[in-house]
Design a protein around this motif. Structure first.
Motif, mmCIF file in Angstrom:
data_model
loop_
_atom_site.group_PDB
_atom_site.id
_atom_site.type_symbol
_atom_site.label_atom_id
_atom_site.label_comp_id
_atom_site.label_asym_id
_atom_site.label_seq_id
_atom_site.Cartn_x
_atom_site.Cartn_y
_atom_site.Cartn_z
ATOM 1 N N VAL A 1 5.723 -8.974 -13.595
ATOM 2 C CA VAL A 1 5.880 -10.053 -12.612
ATOM 3 C C VAL A 1 4.868 -11.163 -12.886
ATOM 4 O O VAL A 1 5.205 -12.359 -12.840
ATOM 5 C CB VAL A 1 5.719 -9.516 -11.177
ATOM 6 N N LEU A 2 3.640 -10.790 -13.186
ATOM 7 C CA LEU A 2 2.624 -11.793 -13.491
ATOM 8 C C LEU A 2 2.977 -12.560 -14.763
ATOM 9 O O LEU A 2 2.770 -13.778 -14.834
ATOM 10 C CB LEU A 2 1.261 -11.117 -13.643
ATOM 11 N N LYS B 1 0.820 -1.211 0.000
ATOM 12 C CA LYS B 1 0.000 0.000 0.000
ATOM 13 C C LYS B 1 0.852 1.258 0.000
ATOM 14 O O LYS B 1 0.492 2.265 -0.601
ATOM 15 C CB LYS B 1 -0.950 -0.012 1.201
ATOM 16 N N LYS B 2 1.978 1.207 0.704
ATOM 17 C CA LYS B 2 2.873 2.362 0.745
ATOM 18 C C LYS B 2 4.217 2.085 0.081
ATOM 19 O O LYS B 2 4.951 3.023 -0.230
ATOM 20 C CB LYS B 2 3.093 2.810 2.194
ATOM 21 N N HIS B 3 4.536 0.818 -0.152
ATOM 22 C CA HIS B 3 5.835 0.461 -0.729
ATOM 23 C C HIS B 3 5.671 -0.582 -1.839
ATOM 24 O O HIS B 3 6.184 -1.704 -1.728
ATOM 25 C CB HIS B 3 6.776 -0.058 0.363
ATOM 26 N N PRO B 4 4.955 -0.233 -2.905
ATOM 27 C CA PRO B 4 4.734 -1.204 -3.982
ATOM 28 C C PRO B 4 6.025 -1.650 -4.658
ATOM 29 O O PRO B 4 6.121 -2.810 -5.083
ATOM 30 C CB PRO B 4 3.821 -0.451 -4.948
ATOM 31 N N ASP B 5 7.000 -0.754 -4.774
ATOM 32 C CA ASP B 5 8.252 -1.126 -5.442
ATOM 33 C C ASP B 5 8.960 -2.250 -4.701
ATOM 34 O O ASP B 5 9.497 -3.176 -5.326
ATOM 35 C CB ASP B 5 9.185 0.086 -5.557
ATOM 36 N N ALA B 6 8.985 -2.176 -3.384
ATOM 37 C CA ALA B 6 9.659 -3.200 -2.589
ATOM 38 C C ALA B 6 8.956 -4.544 -2.729
ATOM 39 O O ALA B 6 9.606 -5.595 -2.835
ATOM 40 C CB ALA B 6 9.720 -2.781 -1.125
ATOM 41 N N GLU C 1 -2.220 -2.402 -12.510
ATOM 42 C CA GLU C 1 -2.059 -3.475 -13.482
ATOM 43 C C GLU C 1 -0.787 -3.333 -14.317
ATOM 44 O O GLU C 1 -0.063 -4.307 -14.529
ATOM 45 C CB GLU C 1 -3.279 -3.528 -14.414
ATOM 46 N N GLU C 2 -0.527 -2.122 -14.795
ATOM 47 C CA GLU C 2 0.631 -1.945 -15.669
ATOM 48 C C GLU C 2 1.952 -2.160 -14.942
ATOM 49 O O GLU C 2 2.948 -2.544 -15.560
ATOM 50 C CB GLU C 2 0.601 -0.541 -16.306
ATOM 51 N N ARG C 3 1.967 -1.956 -13.637
ATOM 52 C CA ARG C 3 3.197 -2.118 -12.878
ATOM 53 C C ARG C 3 3.455 -3.579 -12.509
ATOM 54 O O ARG C 3 4.598 -4.011 -12.434
ATOM 55 C CB ARG C 3 3.171 -1.242 -11.623
#
Length: 256
Positions: free
Chosen positions: A248-249, A211-216, A242-244
């Motif tokens: 990974v998916l 929620k606050k750290h999507p990159d990690a 979705e685009e981010r």
């Protein structure tokens, strides 16, 4: 009438508080809801059918009426509420601890582990771990070692609790740097656990962190895409745009 366990010395204060809570819950009972909840949870316990917010309200009112209870009294109330084989009073015991987490200590993790081991359902386990144990971690970092040990146990509910105990730590921006690396260390060896409630817990806590750290969270899941389960991955990235999360998916779907 609610009573202390036969193996324990009766505590008059604890019995009185627990009886008041039990009486209030019985007054709010709903047989139809009780039947549905019992079926939904596949529970062997008796059920009053009281909604969780109402149980929480009753518990908080009882606590506010007695602000001077000692730590021993707080534990005795918990055990007295837990003794009957009634889901609603056991939930009240969990919420009683939640309402008094600021009074708990490192030693009380033994009580939490005991109750987790006797819970048999996520509906009780998740309050004890994702709320009570998680709040205690923020106040008492020494509980980290205890929760690591829980997660390393094979018993499913204790393992789930060892994961969920870090939920609040990774959710907060202030405490994320301290606890996310610990979560990663705990989670890595558990990726091979095939049980639903373990995989779901891993994904849930990662989702809270995202929620606050999507990159990690994206980086962690990408680094473990060869072992992570679809359930854990979907839960972990549910809040990520979705685009981010697409790369990974895609990597997950293309893995051998």
């Amino acid at each position: 009438m609610i009573a202390a366990a036969e193996s324990e010395t009766p505590d008059p204060v604890a019995i009185q508080v627990a009886e008041e809570i039990d009486t209030a819950l019985i007054a709010l009972s709903d047989p139809d809801r009780a039947k549905g909840t019992r079926a939904y949870l596949h529970s062997d316990l008796n059920h009053y059918g009281v909604p969780v917010p109402e149980v929480r309200r009753v518990v908080r009112a009882a606590g506010k009426a007695r602000p001077a209870l000692t730590h021993a009294d707080l534990v005795a109330v918990t055990r007295t509420l837990w003794t009957p084989t009634v889901h609603d009073t056991r939930l009240a015991a969990c919420l009683w601890l939640e309402a008094h987490t600021d009074r708990l200590t490192l030693d009380d993790t033994a009580l939490l582990a005991e109750l987790v081991g006797e819970s048999g359902t996520w509906a009780l386990v998740d309050v004890l771990s994702g709320s009570v144990a998680a709040r205690l971690l923020l106040r008492e970092p020494r509980t980290e070692a205890v929760y690591r040990a829980w997660a390393a146990q094979d018993e499913m509910w204790l393992r789930r609790s060892g994961i969920l105990a870090f939920m609040l730590g990774v959710r907060s921006a202030d405490t994320f740097p301290r606890w996310f690396p610990v979560l990663g260390e705990i989670a890595e060896p558990l990726l091979d656990d095939t049980r639903f409630f373990v995989r779901k817990a891993l994904g849930w806590v990662l989702r809270e962190a995202s929620k606050k750290h999507p990159d990690a969270v994206l980086a962690w899941t990408a680094a473990h895409v060869d072992r992570i389960s679809g359930l854990t991955l979907r839960e972990a990235l549910k809040r990520v745009p979705e685009e981010r999360k697409a790369p990974v998916l895609h990597a997950y779907r293309e893995r051998a």
